[in-house]
Design a protein around this motif. Structure first.
Motif, PDB file in Angstrom:
ATOM      1  N   SER A   1      53.504  27.522  32.119  1.00  0.00           N
ATOM      2  CA  SER A   1      54.150  28.798  32.439  1.00  0.00           C
ATOM      3  C   SER A   1      55.058  28.669  33.657  1.00  0.00           C
ATOM      4  CB  SER A   1      53.102  29.894  32.666  1.00  0.00           C
ATOM      5  OG  SER A   1      52.189  29.519  33.672  1.00  0.00           O
ATOM      6  N   HIS A   2      54.681  27.816  34.616  1.00  0.00           N
ATOM      7  CA  HIS A   2      55.532  27.625  35.782  1.00  0.00           C
ATOM      8  C   HIS A   2      56.863  26.977  35.388  1.00  0.00           C
ATOM      9  CE1 HIS A   2      56.410  27.375  40.038  1.00  0.00           C
ATOM     10  NE2 HIS A   2      56.698  26.082  39.916  1.00  0.00           N
TER      11      HIS A   2
ATOM     12  N   TYR B   1      56.298  35.624  28.875  1.00  0.00           N
ATOM     13  CA  TYR B   1      55.460  34.504  28.424  1.00  0.00           C
ATOM     14  C   TYR B   1      53.987  34.768  28.730  1.00  0.00           C
ATOM     15  CZ  TYR B   1      53.816  29.657  28.021  1.00  0.00           C
ATOM     16  OH  TYR B   1      53.126  28.511  27.677  1.00  0.00           O
ATOM     17  N   GLN B   2      53.692  35.234  29.951  1.00  0.00           N
ATOM     18  CA  GLN B   2      52.305  35.464  30.345  1.00  0.00           C
ATOM     19  C   GLN B   2      51.701  36.664  29.618  1.00  0.00           C
ATOM     20  OE1 GLN B   2      51.286  32.798  31.461  1.00  0.00           O
ATOM     21  NE2 GLN B   2      50.753  33.078  33.607  1.00  0.00           N
ATOM     22  N   ILE B   3      52.474  37.724  29.477  1.00  0.00           N
ATOM     23  CA  ILE B   3      51.950  38.928  28.812  1.00  0.00           C
ATOM     24  C   ILE B   3      51.654  38.645  27.339  1.00  0.00           C
ATOM     25  CG2 ILE B   3      52.563  41.266  28.072  1.00  0.00           C
ATOM     26  CD1 ILE B   3      54.065  41.541  30.758  1.00  0.00           C
ATOM     27  N   GLU B   4      52.540  37.901  26.678  1.00  0.00           N
ATOM     28  CA  GLU B   4      52.315  37.555  25.273  1.00  0.00           C
ATOM     29  C   GLU B   4      51.065  36.708  25.082  1.00  0.00           C
ATOM     30  OE1 GLU B   4      55.893  35.590  24.162  1.00  0.00           O
ATOM     31  OE2 GLU B   4      57.122  37.425  24.225  1.00  0.00           O
ATOM     32  N   ARG B   5      50.669  35.973  26.136  1.00  0.00           N
ATOM     33  CA  ARG B   5      49.529  35.052  26.041  1.00  0.00           C
ATOM     34  C   ARG B   5      48.357  35.481  26.914  1.00  0.00           C
ATOM     35  NH1 ARG B   5      54.216  32.823  25.361  1.00  0.00           N
ATOM     36  NH2 ARG B   5      54.547  31.066  23.913  1.00  0.00           N
ATOM     37  N   GLU B   6      48.300  36.768  27.274  1.00  0.00           N
ATOM     38  CA  GLU B   6      47.296  37.190  28.252  1.00  0.00           C
ATOM     39  C   GLU B   6      45.865  37.048  27.760  1.00  0.00           C
ATOM     40  OE1 GLU B   6      47.427  42.043  27.699  1.00  0.00           O
ATOM     41  OE2 GLU B   6      48.716  41.093  29.175  1.00  0.00           O
ATOM     42  N   ASN B   7      45.673  36.922  26.439  1.00  0.00           N
ATOM     43  CA  ASN B   7      44.318  36.694  25.915  1.00  0.00           C
ATOM     44  C   ASN B   7      44.043  35.220  25.626  1.00  0.00           C
ATOM     45  OD1 ASN B   7      43.466  39.459  25.903  1.00  0.00           O
ATOM     46  ND2 ASN B   7      44.770  39.793  24.102  1.00  0.00           N
TER      47      ASN B   7
ATOM     48  N   GLU C   1      32.338  33.540  49.095  1.00  0.00           N
ATOM     49  CA  GLU C   1      33.229  34.329  48.235  1.00  0.00           C
ATOM     50  C   GLU C   1      34.543  33.586  48.052  1.00  0.00           C
ATOM     51  OE1 GLU C   1      35.001  38.789  47.449  1.00  0.00           O
ATOM     52  OE2 GLU C   1      33.353  38.468  48.859  1.00  0.00           O
ATOM     53  N   VAL C   2      35.114  33.734  46.870  1.00  0.00           N
ATOM     54  CA  VAL C   2      36.430  33.188  46.568  1.00  0.00           C
ATOM     55  C   VAL C   2      37.389  34.345  46.344  1.00  0.00           C
ATOM     56  CG1 VAL C   2      37.813  31.849  44.929  1.00  0.00           C
ATOM     57  CG2 VAL C   2      35.532  31.047  45.576  1.00  0.00           C
ATOM     58  N   ILE C   3      38.521  34.303  47.035  1.00  0.00           N
ATOM     59  CA  ILE C   3      39.577  35.301  46.908  1.00  0.00           C
ATOM     60  C   ILE C   3      40.763  34.658  46.189  1.00  0.00           C
ATOM     61  CG2 ILE C   3      41.101  36.897  48.121  1.00  0.00           C
ATOM     62  CD1 ILE C   3      38.259  37.549  48.759  1.00  0.00           C
ATOM     63  N   LEU C   4      41.305  35.332  45.206  1.00  0.00           N
ATOM     64  CA  LEU C   4      42.480  34.828  44.501  1.00  0.00           C
ATOM     65  C   LEU C   4      43.740  35.383  45.158  1.00  0.00           C
ATOM     66  CD1 LEU C   4      43.398  33.209  41.915  1.00  0.00           C
ATOM     67  CD2 LEU C   4      43.663  35.461  40.845  1.00  0.00           C
ATOM     68  N   LEU C   5      44.643  34.497  45.566  1.00  0.00           N
ATOM     69  CA  LEU C   5      45.942  34.886  46.110  1.00  0.00           C
ATOM     70  C   LEU C   5      47.022  34.323  45.202  1.00  0.00           C
ATOM     71  CD1 LEU C   5      45.463  34.262  49.946  1.00  0.00           C
ATOM     72  CD2 LEU C   5      45.104  36.361  48.655  1.00  0.00           C
ATOM     73  N   SER C   6      47.892  35.206  44.700  1.00  0.00           N
ATOM     74  CA  SER C   6      48.817  34.786  43.657  1.00  0.00           C
ATOM     75  C   SER C   6      50.204  35.374  43.851  1.00  0.00           C
ATOM     76  CB  SER C   6      48.272  35.214  42.287  1.00  0.00           C
ATOM     77  OG  SER C   6      49.166  34.884  41.262  1.00  0.00           O
ATOM     78  N   ARG C   7      51.217  34.588  43.472  1.00  0.00           N
ATOM     79  CA  ARG C   7      52.589  35.081  43.437  1.00  0.00           C
ATOM     80  C   ARG C   7      52.867  35.868  42.151  1.00  0.00           C
ATOM     81  NH1 ARG C   7      56.543  32.512  46.849  1.00  0.00           N
ATOM     82  NH2 ARG C   7      55.544  31.135  48.370  1.00  0.00           N
ATOM     83  N   ASN C   8      51.936  35.895  41.223  1.00  0.00           N
ATOM     84  CA  ASN C   8      52.084  36.715  40.020  1.00  0.00           C
ATOM     85  C   ASN C   8      52.085  38.199  40.383  1.00  0.00           C
ATOM     86  OD1 ASN C   8      52.173  34.638  38.160  1.00  0.00           O
ATOM     87  ND2 ASN C   8      49.974  34.630  37.811  1.00  0.00           N
ATOM     88  N   SER C   9      52.570  39.015  39.471  1.00  0.00           N
ATOM     89  CA  SER C   9      52.344  40.457  39.575  1.00  0.00           C
ATOM     90  C   SER C   9      50.973  40.756  38.985  1.00  0.00           C
ATOM     91  CB  SER C   9      53.425  41.218  38.800  1.00  0.00           C
ATOM     92  OG  SER C   9      53.297  40.960  37.410  1.00  0.00           O
ATOM     93  N   ALA C  10      50.459  41.941  39.242  1.00  0.00           N
ATOM     94  CA  ALA C  10      49.180  42.322  38.643  1.00  0.00           C
ATOM     95  C   ALA C  10      49.284  42.311  37.120  1.00  0.00           C
ATOM     96  CB  ALA C  10      48.756  43.700  39.147  1.00  0.00           C
ATOM     97  N   ASP C  11      50.459  42.669  36.610  1.00  0.00           N
ATOM     98  CA  ASP C  11      50.683  42.707  35.164  1.00  0.00           C
ATOM     99  C   ASP C  11      50.563  41.308  34.558  1.00  0.00           C
ATOM    100  OD1 ASP C  11      51.223  44.147  32.841  1.00  0.00           O
ATOM    101  OD2 ASP C  11      53.357  43.721  32.947  1.00  0.00           O
ATOM    102  N   THR C  12      51.308  40.355  35.114  1.00  0.00           N
ATOM    103  CA  THR C  12      51.232  38.987  34.583  1.00  0.00           C
ATOM    104  C   THR C  12      49.936  38.306  34.993  1.00  0.00           C
ATOM    105  OG1 THR C  12      52.427  38.094  36.498  1.00  0.00           O
ATOM    106  CG2 THR C  12      53.739  38.741  34.585  1.00  0.00           C
ATOM    107  N   GLY C  13      49.303  38.799  36.062  1.00  0.00           N
ATOM    108  CA  GLY C  13      48.050  38.219  36.525  1.00  0.00           C
ATOM    109  C   GLY C  13      46.857  38.568  35.659  1.00  0.00           C
ATOM    110  N   LEU C  14      47.056  39.465  34.693  1.00  0.00           N
ATOM    111  CA  LEU C  14      45.946  39.830  33.824  1.00  0.00           C
ATOM    112  C   LEU C  14      45.411  38.611  33.074  1.00  0.00           C
ATOM    113  CD1 LEU C  14      44.154  42.062  32.711  1.00  0.00           C
ATOM    114  CD2 LEU C  14      45.900  42.540  30.981  1.00  0.00           C
TER     115      LEU C  14
END
Length: 300
Positions: free
Chosen positions: A22-23, A37-43, A72-85
């Motif tokens: 995806s990158h 690309y990410q939304i189409e493959r979110e599942n 605890e593990v925290i996820l930090l991402s450059r994705n949007s919440a939408d693509t991060g699903l």
């Protein structure tokens, strides 16, 4: 709920999962194509990334402790919440207990490291790692390809010494004046503790977590793996003693390649400031480059 009494690791989505495909879409076609690309493959479940085995073992520590979780593990991402699903769906699929995240929609997420109280930040983006180090947080850029899944549940951290656990004051002498001057300087300064490096605080936090367990059943082991040899070993030992820090293993290699020793230790991750050492170690174990100190000044 506060995170002050937990050991907190922040991790980027590209370190936790294999997002190379995806990158590549993002690099070649832009943000809009990447989002589609990410939304189409979110599942579709994402493959495990280089830091996945480390994170999995880290989270399992909570199962061996009574009371509130201590890690605890925290996820930090450059994705949007939408693509991060897709990322969160994959987290759920693998059964990882990661519930907190920051999705920054293309912006760097490093600014959330301090508010989350993170003790360590692992990323595949060297710029974010440098920003985290500037904030005083232990941070490393994960080098792809060295991850190995071990059969046991013990979490093994390995650290280089100078410019990682310790300041780079001794390494500066070595780089500028050579081995003979370094050896003479370390012998003369053997009674004087070294200054703390970027990973001192993380090692202290690890030791506090280790203290929650009986020494015979502790699921965490630590090792110093350094190119130093006698007589430069004495200052290291006295420094750790002055800090009241105990390492489970200390390996003084006198310039030998570190990879085979790291594999023998069974390191889940190794942290080093030298790019050449990192490249060599990454052939054997998951490796994090710490872009700190004189060895990284030219590439800064």
């Amino acid at each position: 709920m506060q995170l002050a009494h937990k050991l907190v690791i922040a991790i980027s989505s590209r370190a936790l999962f294999d997002l190379r495909e995806s990158h590549q879409v993002f690099e070649e076609q832009g943000l809009e194509a990447f989002s589609s690309y990410q939304i189409e493959r979110e599942n579709d479940v994402l493959p495990k990334g280089d830091a996945f085995p480390l994170v999995e073992k880290f989270l399992q520590i909570n199962q061996r402790l009574e009371g509130e979780p201590k890690v605890e593990v925290i996820l930090l991402s450059r994705n949007s919440a939408d693509t991060g699903l897709r990322v969160f769906n994959s987290i759920e699929h693998y059964g990882l207990t990661i519930t907190r995240a920051a999705f920054c929609n293309g912006e760097s997420p490093y600014r959330y490291i301090a508010p989350f109280g993170c003790d360590l930040f692992l990323s595949s983006d060297g710029r974010d790692v440098r920003h985290a180090l500037e904030q005083g947080v232990a941070a490393a850029t994960l080098i792809a390809g060295g991850s190995r899944q071990r059969a046991d549940d013990t979490l093994r951290f390995a650290f280089d010494g100078d410019a990682v656990l310790f300041s780079d004051e001794a390494e500066q002498v070595f780089k500028r004046q050579g081995l003979e001057a370094f050896t003479a300087s370390e012998r003369a300064s053997a009674q004087q503790p070294l200054g703390g490096g970027p990973f001192k605080g993380f090692l202290e936090a690890l030791q506090r977590l280790q203290a929650e367990f009986d020494p015979d059943s502790c699921p965490i082991r630590t090792a110093l793996v350094t190119a130093r040899s006698a007589p430069a070993h004495e200052r290291v030992i006295r420094t750790l003693r002055a800090w009241n820090i105990r390492l489970d293993e200390s390996i003084f290699l006198g310039g030998l390649p570190k990879g085979e020793f790291l594999r023998a230790f069974g390191a889940d991750v190794f942290f080093d400031d030298q790019p050449t050492h990192c490249a060599s170690a990454a052939e054997h174990v998951a490796t994090g480059h710490v872009p700190h100190g004189i060895a990284n000044e030219e590439s800064a």
